[in-house]
Design a protein around this motif. Structure first.
Motif: not given
Length: 490
Positions: A110-120
């Protein structure tokens, strides 16, 4: 007794197998590196195993300055087969470091996603294993550490540090030479004396380099006490002539009403009146009790003063040069071997010799004015003239290094000059293996334009390099005392 010993040995072997299994589990680490326009992510994670808590030690750097993200919430989302496991940290565990603990619920990719404010930032092809044995079988190969240096994110955050990919761009012939800085036509004026007399400075602080404004009084030229060209006498004479002509013209107007004087006589009186008035007003506007006033015709600075206080000057003699220093001309000379490429010069980089700053043609709004098509007897070099805006700290009359760039259709891999390390005539760059591990790589270079250098071999366009801070990384390699995980929170 034998049964007890056999049980003890079996228990011991079982404990050893358990310890070995646990130790192997601790050693299995997976490293992830990803970039978007705003952030660099470097994460070191335990292997993801179903039902097991895995630590994801994440280093986040803000781009383009590669400084630590020291505040703000960050979320991590592991998505496998449509199922999500999420954790959010409101603030970093340490400056720039977010330590996540997540427990996968299902095996697969699958995937590993990081969210920083509106940045992905998304890392694809992440695997969750069914058990530890499977994780060991598919663990990452050990990265070769031959001729490498560890430079942790904590270290790079403290210095002026940057990595980037090499560019592949048109890179033609570069002509390196020296140019003299001159003022552009229209940005400089020479003020001359309009009459003969003695110079009187209006301000004794009038010095070369001082700023002046348009209309500011600079000097007076006095002829008082002189037998010839005495301005006081001329002014009195002009005033008398004007007043007489004015009175005569007014009398002719009254006589003309009664047809006592002809139209021709009236016109003659009018012309005399206008001429004497012009002479008198010119003297009044340009001369005072101290003499003729010399004012600045433009705002700028005093480039050069040709006279001293009390000096006698003749009409037409140069007194002072005022320059605006806004637009400059670079006068360069090149060898005759470059005659064939002079017509293809379209840009340049300029380096000041007194502070070693390099400017591009684009940031100075530069343009090529002309190039020489013949050589003179006193100078066998060919002139090239360029124009730039003075957006830097350029000083007229000084010299700069200039890299003349020509048009070309050939492509070359280039790197910033700040990424190059030179040792005994050989050149090296640090190639990034991970954001904390760098390989010192020998490369072959071509020409340089003062900012970038062509790489002819030893480096691929897809290999990220250190472009700022390479010398400090080299010093870290020389010390040889760095721990690959120094400063990390596991």
């Amino acid at each position: 007794l034998f049964a007890f010993l056999a049980f003890a040995v079996a228990s011991c072997n079982k404990n050893q197998d358990t310890d070995t299994h646990e130790n192997e589990h601790e050693e299995v680490k997976v490293q992830y590196t990803a970039y978007n326009f705003s952030y660099e992510l470097f994460a070191e994670a335990d292997a993801f195993v179903v039902g097991e808590k895995a630590n994801v030690l994440s280093h986040l750097s803000k781009l383009p300055n590669f400084k630590a993200l020291d505040t703000g919430a960050v979320s991590i989302i592991l998505t496998i087969n449509g199922k999500e496991v999420k954790q959010t940290l409101d603030n970093p565990t340490r400056k720039g470091i977010y330590s996540f603990d997540i427990s996968p619920e299902t095996a697969g990719k699958g995937t590993l996603t990081f969210k920083i404010d509106t940045s992905i930032i998304t890392i694809s092809d992440v695997t969750v294993y069914a058990n530890h044995s499977e994780a060991h079988e598919h663990s990452q190969e050990e990265v070769s550490k031959v001729n490498t240096v560890v430079f942790t994110k904590e270290q790079s955050w403290k210095i002026d540090f940057k990595t980037e990919l090499p560019n592949k761009e048109p890179f033609g012939q570069v002509i390196k030479t020296v140019a003299k800085i001159q003022s552009s036509t229209g940005n400089e004026t020479v003020i001359s004396a309009k009459t003969s007399g003695v110079i009187v400075f209006s301000n004794f602080n009038l010095l070369e380099g001082n700023n002046v404004t348009s209309g500011q009084k600079l000097f007076a030229i006095s002829s008082s006490g002189m037998s010839e060209n005495n301005i006081t006498v001329k002014l009195a004479e002009a005033k008398s002539n004007f007043e007489n002509a004015e009175a005569d013209y007014n009398r002719h107007i009254e006589l003309a009403k009664d047809k006592i004087v002809s139209e021709k006589e009236l016109q003659t009186a009018k012309n005399l009146y206008q001429n004497t008035k012009a002479v008198y007003e010119n003297l009044i506007n340009n001369f005072s009790a101290t003499g003729q006033s010399i004012t600045s015709s433009m705002s700028g600075f005093v480039k050069q003063i040709f006279v001293s206080n009390g000096q006698y000057v003749e009409a037409g003699q140069a007194l002072i040069t005022i320059s605006q220093n806004q637009t400059l001309v670079l006068n360069a000379f090149v060898q005759q071997q470059y005659i064939s490429v002079l017509s293809s010069i379209n840009s340049a980089n300029i380096k000041t010799l007194y502070d070693n700053k390099t400017y591009t043609f684009e940031e100075l709004n530069g343009k090529v004015l002309s190039y020489g098509k013949s050589a003179s007897e006193d100078n066998y070099l060919l002139p090239v003239n360029l124009q730039i805006d003075n957006k830097g700290s350029f000083v007229q009359g000084t010299f700069v290094e200039i890299y003349l760039k020509t048009l070309t259709n050939s492509q070359a891999v280039t790197v910033p000059n700040t990424s190059l390390l030179e040792e005994q005539g050989n050149y090296f760059v640090f190639v990034q293996i991970t954001p904390e591990l760098f390989e010192k790589r020998e490369i072959k270079i071509g020409v340089s334009d003062g900012i970038k250098t062509e790489i002819t071999s030893g480096l691929l366009q897809t290999e990220r390099i250190i472009s700022k801070g390479a010398m400090l990384v080299k010093l870290a390699q020389s010390s040889g005392a760095l721990d690959a995980h120094s400063g990390h929170v596991h």
